[in-house]
Design a protein around this motif. Structure first.
Motif, short mmCIF file in Angstrom:
data_model
loop_
_atom_site.label_atom_id
_atom_site.label_comp_id
_atom_site.label_asym_id
_atom_site.label_seq_id
_atom_site.Cartn_x
_atom_site.Cartn_y
_atom_site.Cartn_z
N PRO A 27 6.83 154.26 106.76
CA PRO A 27 8.30 154.59 106.71
C PRO A 27 8.07 154.38 104.49
O PRO A 27 8.82 155.15 103.67
N VAL A 28 7.78 152.68 103.98
CA VAL A 28 7.06 152.78 102.10
C VAL A 28 7.43 154.45 102.41
O VAL A 28 7.69 155.34 101.30
N ILE A 29 5.76 154.69 102.41
CA ILE A 29 5.37 155.86 102.32
C ILE A 29 6.17 156.92 101.68
O ILE A 29 6.47 158.52 101.28
N GLY A 30 7.03 157.64 102.82
CA GLY A 30 7.46 158.35 103.97
C GLY A 30 8.84 158.85 102.66
O GLY A 30 9.24 159.89 102.19
N ALA A 31 9.11 157.15 102.59
CA ALA A 31 10.62 157.12 102.08
C ALA A 31 10.01 157.74 100.19
O ALA A 31 10.94 158.21 99.29
N ALA A 32 9.27 157.32 99.60
CA ALA A 32 8.68 157.66 98.42
C ALA A 32 8.16 158.94 98.32
O ALA A 32 8.53 159.69 96.84
#
Length: 370
Positions: free
Chosen positions: A39-44
């Motif tokens: 989720p963090v990489i997706g948001a980034a």
């Protein structure tokens, strides 16, 4: 893709492995950084970038890492190592989470996330109490000073995350790091792969490999540890396939008087196609140590739930490997460790799994009479 296949089949003919040795006990363990970063990489990487969504993803990840009780998990993993006492251990996802608070917000001490900030290697070595040394390290994924805001705060705290692969050696064994001549991709004692997954605001998601040379008894070994890219949708298998090919090409230069042992989370199983990492290793004549184990246990090593709370083991894939450059006479005591309820953190049987991966350990016999 055509170039990748051509290089692979060239390597089939050119790559070589090491020579014969006596007896060795080894182990590989993905320590698990403590949260699902997807989720963090997706948001980034989202277009357009939404800073509120990104901040929320970072906070949720830190909360999960804190809830997953890193210190207790590292103690449980160290207990498994101490009980087995292998000569060498390949560790992956040996993380560092650190927090800086230049504006005095108090965020780094917030009870919901404070327990997320740890150096996993330091915790592991402390729990091993001098029995093992850090013999070689490769630094992979690293992001520094990522600002995050806790609710109600006008100023950010700063998060730094480092991912590493480490080889531990028993403290009674002398080792030297291998110079792989990775010009331009040098990372502490090892190398980062040339083919990497882009990750937008985080830069490239690097992976790597690292090796040591050591003598155990009168026998010479080269021990290599790696963690290849995942192949989960939407990430195509091309990245891990190319990384495996690069590693195998490098391993082809192993001196013939050293027995080669490759440890790691290769994110590939015996069910994958020939061009997969597993297929590449076996096509080149490497021996999967687990296949020489007596019996027909599946040897699954991945994966428990991200919050490590599942009551029964959910391991259903065999992607953590011990590969050998020569065929041993026998493999004894090949085990998946950390997959029993009794190995969970406290309270006994009711705590968390020590990692989302089980460890793999094997005693390797390269000559008769051992």
């Amino acid at each position: 893709m055509l170039r990748l296949r051509n290089l692979f089949f060239v390597c089939v003919f050119l790559c070589s492995q090491g020579g014969i040795a006596g007896q060795l006990d080894v182990m590989t363990q993905n320590q698990y950084l403590g949260a699902d970063l997807a989720p963090v990489i997706g948001a980034a990487t989202a277009e357009p970038f939404d800073p509120v969504a990104f901040n929320s993803a970072v906070i949720m990840a830190l909360q999960q890492v804190a809830a997953n009780k890193t210190a207790e998990r590292m103690q449980a993993q160290a207990k498994s190592i101490s009980k087995r006492q292998p000569h060498f251990v390949g560790l992956q996802e040996v993380s560092v989470f650190s927090c800086a608070d230049p504006y005095g917000t108090g965020a780094c001490e917030d009870p919901a996330i404070a327990d997320a900030f740890n150096n996993y290697l330091d915790l592991t070595l402390a729990a091993l109490d001098g029995a093992y040394d850090s013999a070689a390290i490769v630094e992979n994924f690293k992001v520094e000073n990522v600002p995050f805001f806790l609710p109600g705060q006008a100023q950010p705290a700063l998060l730094t995350l480092i991912d590493r692969d480490v080889i531990l050696a028993r403290s009674d064994i002398e080792t030297s790091t291998v110079d792989f001549s990775c010009v331009g991709f040098v990372s502490i004692d090892g190398c980062n792969y040339q083919v990497t997954l882009p990750a937008g605001a985080f830069g490239n998601v690097l992976r790597g490999y690292v090796g040591i040379d050591a003598t155990v008894g009168s026998d010479d070994y080269r021990i290599v540890n790696t963690h290849l890219e995942v192949k989960d949708f939407p990430i195509p298998p091309l990245f891990q396939d190319a990384q495996a090919l690069e590693l195998l090409t490098v391993l082809g230069a192993t001196p013939s008087d050293k027995t080669l042992v490759v440890l790691g989370d290769i994110n590939s199983s015996p069910d994958d196609p020939l061009t997969s990492p597993y297929g590449q290793f076996t096509a080149l004549g490497y021996t999967d140590a687990w296949t020489l184990r007596p019996g027909d246990k599946p040897g699954s090593t991945c994966c428990q739930l991200a919050d490590l709370s599942n009551k029964k083991s959910a391991l259903n894939q065999r992607i953590d490997m011990v590969f050998l450059g020569v065929v041993p006479q026998k493999v004894k005591k090949a085990r998946v460790l950390g997959d029993k309820v009794s190995t969970k953190t406290r309270p006994p049987g009711l705590g968390l799994w020590s990692s989302d991966h089980g460890a793999v350990a094997a005693k390797l016999h390269f000559s008769e009479g051992n």
